[in-house]
Scaffold this motif. Structure first.
Motif, PDB file in Angstrom:
ATOM      1  N   ALA A 104       0.835  -1.186  -0.168  1.00 48.92           N
ATOM      2  CA  ALA A 104      -0.084  -0.207   0.073  1.00 48.92           C
ATOM      3  C   ALA A 104       0.982   1.184   0.012  1.00 48.92           C
ATOM      4  O   ALA A 104       0.725   2.331  -0.755  1.00 48.92           O
TER       5      ALA A 104
ATOM      6  N   ASN B 185      -3.687   3.340 -13.485  1.00 46.83           N
ATOM      7  CA  ASN B 185      -4.645   2.318 -12.565  1.00 46.83           C
ATOM      8  C   ASN B 185      -5.503   3.127 -11.925  1.00 46.83           C
ATOM      9  O   ASN B 185      -6.849   2.737 -11.731  1.00 46.83           O
ATOM     10  N   ARG B 186      -5.134   4.300 -11.334  1.00 49.64           N
ATOM     11  CA  ARG B 186      -6.061   5.022 -10.628  1.00 49.64           C
ATOM     12  C   ARG B 186      -7.060   5.557 -11.194  1.00 49.64           C
ATOM     13  O   ARG B 186      -8.218   5.876 -11.126  1.00 49.64           O
TER      14      ARG B 186
ATOM     15  N   ILE C  34     -12.177  -3.304  -2.218  1.00 53.22           N
ATOM     16  CA  ILE C  34     -11.246  -4.245  -1.463  1.00 53.22           C
ATOM     17  C   ILE C  34      -9.980  -4.101  -1.805  1.00 53.22           C
ATOM     18  O   ILE C  34      -9.511  -4.232  -3.118  1.00 53.22           O
TER      19      ILE C  34
ATOM     20  N   SER D 216      -8.296  -1.406  -1.053  1.00 50.57           N
ATOM     21  CA  SER D 216      -8.195   0.047  -1.398  1.00 50.57           C
ATOM     22  C   SER D 216      -7.161   0.956  -1.328  1.00 50.57           C
ATOM     23  O   SER D 216      -7.000   2.073  -1.924  1.00 50.57           O
ATOM     24  N   GLY D 217      -5.968   0.513  -0.559  1.00 51.62           N
ATOM     25  CA  GLY D 217      -4.692   1.270  -0.434  1.00 51.62           C
ATOM     26  C   GLY D 217      -4.949   2.459   0.420  1.00 51.62           C
ATOM     27  O   GLY D 217      -5.919   2.458   1.315  1.00 51.62           O
TER      28      GLY D 217
ATOM     29  N   ASP E 254      -8.922  -2.786   3.400  1.00 48.65           N
ATOM     30  CA  ASP E 254      -7.529  -3.288   3.121  1.00 48.65           C
ATOM     31  C   ASP E 254      -6.670  -4.213   4.344  1.00 48.65           C
ATOM     32  O   ASP E 254      -7.092  -4.078   5.211  1.00 48.65           O
ATOM     33  N   ILE E 255      -5.758  -4.962   3.710  1.00 51.50           N
ATOM     34  CA  ILE E 255      -5.059  -5.770   4.667  1.00 51.50           C
ATOM     35  C   ILE E 255      -3.819  -5.419   5.431  1.00 51.50           C
ATOM     36  O   ILE E 255      -3.441  -5.899   6.471  1.00 51.50           O
TER      37      ILE E 255
ATOM     38  N   GLY F  17      -9.065  -5.829   6.654  1.00 51.54           N
ATOM     39  CA  GLY F  17      -9.838  -7.061   6.064  1.00 51.54           C
ATOM     40  C   GLY F  17      -8.990  -7.758   4.915  1.00 51.54           C
ATOM     41  O   GLY F  17      -8.111  -7.083   4.406  1.00 51.54           O
ATOM     42  N   ASP F  18      -9.196  -9.146   4.691  1.00 48.90           N
ATOM     43  CA  ASP F  18      -8.429  -9.461   3.545  1.00 48.90           C
ATOM     44  C   ASP F  18      -9.611 -10.106   2.450  1.00 48.90           C
ATOM     45  O   ASP F  18     -10.680 -10.517   2.963  1.00 48.90           O
ATOM     46  N   VAL F  19      -9.432  -9.978   1.306  1.00 48.57           N
ATOM     47  CA  VAL F  19     -10.011  -9.903   0.162  1.00 48.57           C
ATOM     48  C   VAL F  19     -10.492 -11.652   0.157  1.00 48.57           C
ATOM     49  O   VAL F  19     -11.709 -12.155  -0.357  1.00 48.57           O
TER      50      VAL F  19
ATOM     51  N   PHE G 169      -2.033  -9.855  -5.737  1.00 43.32           N
ATOM     52  CA  PHE G 169      -1.284 -10.528  -4.706  1.00 43.32           C
ATOM     53  C   PHE G 169      -1.927 -11.639  -3.975  1.00 43.32           C
ATOM     54  O   PHE G 169      -1.617 -12.147  -3.070  1.00 43.32           O
TER      55      PHE G 169
HETATM   56  C1  LIG Z   1      -1.407  -1.583  -5.461  1.00 44.10           C
HETATM   57  S1  LIG Z   1      -2.586  -1.020  -3.969  1.00 44.10           S
HETATM   58  C2  LIG Z   1      -4.299  -0.774  -5.064  1.00 44.10           C
HETATM   59  C3  LIG Z   1      -4.756   0.360  -4.316  1.00 44.10           C
HETATM   60  C4  LIG Z   1      -6.210   0.933  -4.830  1.00 44.10           C
HETATM   61  N1  LIG Z   1      -7.230  -0.357  -5.131  1.00 44.10           N
HETATM   62  C5  LIG Z   1      -5.933   1.572  -6.286  1.00 44.10           C
HETATM   63  O1  LIG Z   1      -5.789   0.688  -7.385  1.00 44.10           O
HETATM   64  O2  LIG Z   1      -5.429   2.515  -6.311  1.00 44.10           O
HETATM   65  C6  LIG Z   1      -2.894  -2.838  -3.344  1.00 44.10           C
HETATM   66  C7  LIG Z   1      -3.612  -2.832  -2.212  1.00 44.10           C
HETATM   67  O3  LIG Z   1      -3.952  -4.198  -1.797  1.00 44.10           O
HETATM   68  C8  LIG Z   1      -3.694  -4.526  -0.445  1.00 44.10           C
HETATM   69  N2  LIG Z   1      -3.849  -5.927  -0.349  1.00 44.10           N
HETATM   70  C9  LIG Z   1      -2.769  -6.767  -0.897  1.00 44.10           C
HETATM   71  N3  LIG Z   1      -3.545  -7.990  -0.379  1.00 44.10           N
HETATM   72  C10 LIG Z   1      -4.762  -7.612   0.154  1.00 44.10           C
HETATM   73  C11 LIG Z   1      -5.549  -8.982   0.494  1.00 44.10           C
HETATM   74  N4  LIG Z   1      -5.234 -10.123   0.515  1.00 44.10           N
HETATM   75  N5  LIG Z   1      -6.872  -8.653   0.797  1.00 44.10           N
HETATM   76  C12 LIG Z   1      -6.803  -7.075   1.117  1.00 44.10           C
HETATM   77  N6  LIG Z   1      -6.232  -6.123   0.603  1.00 44.10           N
HETATM   78  C13 LIG Z   1      -4.889  -6.449  -0.022  1.00 44.10           C
HETATM   79  C14 LIG Z   1      -2.699  -3.820  -0.245  1.00 44.10           C
HETATM   80  O4  LIG Z   1      -2.374  -3.627   1.159  1.00 44.10           O
HETATM   81  C15 LIG Z   1      -2.669  -2.486  -1.109  1.00 44.10           C
HETATM   82  O5  LIG Z   1      -3.043  -1.430  -0.312  1.00 44.10           O
END
Ligand SMILES: C[S@@+](CC[C@H](N)C(=O)[O-])C[C@H]1O[C@@H](n2cnc3c(N)ncnc32)[C@H](O)[C@@H]1O
Length: 261
Positions: free
Chosen positions: A18, A55-56, A77, A79-80, A100-101, A124-126, A158
């Motif tokens: 993140a 991406n944003r 999910i 969300s960063g 976010d995890i 939380g975890d996706v 991820f």
């Molecule tokens: C590259 S960032 C993307 C942020 C935002 N979604 C965007 O696209 O602008 C990836 C995010 O996914 C989160 N992440 C990674 N594995 C995850 C999981 N298993 N469950 C929830 N979040 C997760 C990371 O902590 C990080 O904040």
């Protein structure tokens, strides 16, 4: 509104995906350990900051697509850190749950978003939808009898394929009534494999395994949903706004798609 989930402590010495992403977006919510990984990634793939910005931009267009269909509640999910142009800014009338995890993302999000009653931030975890969907603050905010926008933007790369992921995606799908929208973007396995392998190694050492997927694998993530035109494409090619078109979308290394129920 505050969720009941607690965040584990932040370790500034351990890079976080993140915060690394925040570095690429030009943000200030990061530590030296994150900046070191970001710098090494940018050496291997100099276009990475541009990829993050595009991406944003996809996230923004996907949210607009959903709101144009009447969706006014989102579950974002992975969300960063919700800085620049995040869901609640693109859809100011909507209710949004950020998940976010990463504890840093959760803490910064709670700090940045304050006590806006339309927003909930959950640790939380996706792969584990139940604790998120059952969280009292989430239940209080989202009305799952109405269409929902589910955003998994730059997160599923991820998460390796597993029965747990398949089951999680099924649970989200079942929670989404007709009219709902699912948006996914994802690092593509189809371009620049050598550099990507090196970046994957880098991320693996941070504890976040990077799993690029090809178009077919990505389409499988949408099982049970109907992809809208143009299907799964490189991110900048997904319904670009005027001026956002690029000559070589493959160099952005991110596939993106939006589907409906
Ligand atoms: C590259 S960032 C993307 C942020 C935002 N979604 C965007 O696209 O602008 C990836 C995010 O996914 C989160 N992440 C990674 N594995 C995850 C999981 N298993 N469950 C929830 N979040 C997760 C990371 O902590 C990080 O904040």
């Amino acid at each position: 509104m505050v969720s009941t989930t607690a965040e584990p402590p932040i370790d500034p010495n351990r890079p976080s995906s993140a915060r690394i992403y925040d570095v690429f977006l030009g943000g200030t919510h990061n530590f030296a350990s994150d900046r070191a990984v970001a710098a090494r990634t940018a050496e291997l793939l100099p276009q990475t900051p541009m990829i993050a910005r595009h991406n944003r931009a996809f996230l923004r267009r996907a949210v607009r697509f959903a709101t144009a269909r009447g969706v006014d509640q989102f579950l974002d999910i992975g969300s960063g850190i919700p800085t620049e142009q995040n869901v609640h800014q693109v859809a100011p009338e909507a209710r949004v749950v950020y998940v976010d995890i990463d504890p840093t993302a959760v803490i910064y999000a709670r700090h940045l978003l304050g006590d806006d009653p339309r927003l909930v931030v959950v640790h939380g975890d996706v792969r584990e939808p139940a604790p998120v969907l059952d969280d009292p603050a989430v239940r209080g905010l989202l009305d799952l009898s109405r269409p929902l926008g589910i955003l998994m933007v730059a997160v599923l790369h991820f998460v390796p394929d597993s029965p747990v992921l398949t089951e999680a995606l099924r649970i989200y799908r079942e929670a989404a009534v007709p009219g709902s929208v699912l948006a996914i973007s994802h690092v593509s396995a189809s371009a620049q494999p050598t550099e990507l392998d090196r970046v994957a190694d880098l991320y693996n050492r941070t504890g976040a395994s990077l799993v690029p997927r090809d178009r077919e694998q990505m389409e499988r993530l949408f099982e049970g949903w109907t992809l809208v035109d143009p299907g799964v494409v490189f991110g900048p090619s997904w319904r670009p706004d005027p001026g956002e078109e690029v000559d070589d979308p493959a160099q952005f290394l991110t596939l993106a798609g939006v589907a409906v129920r």
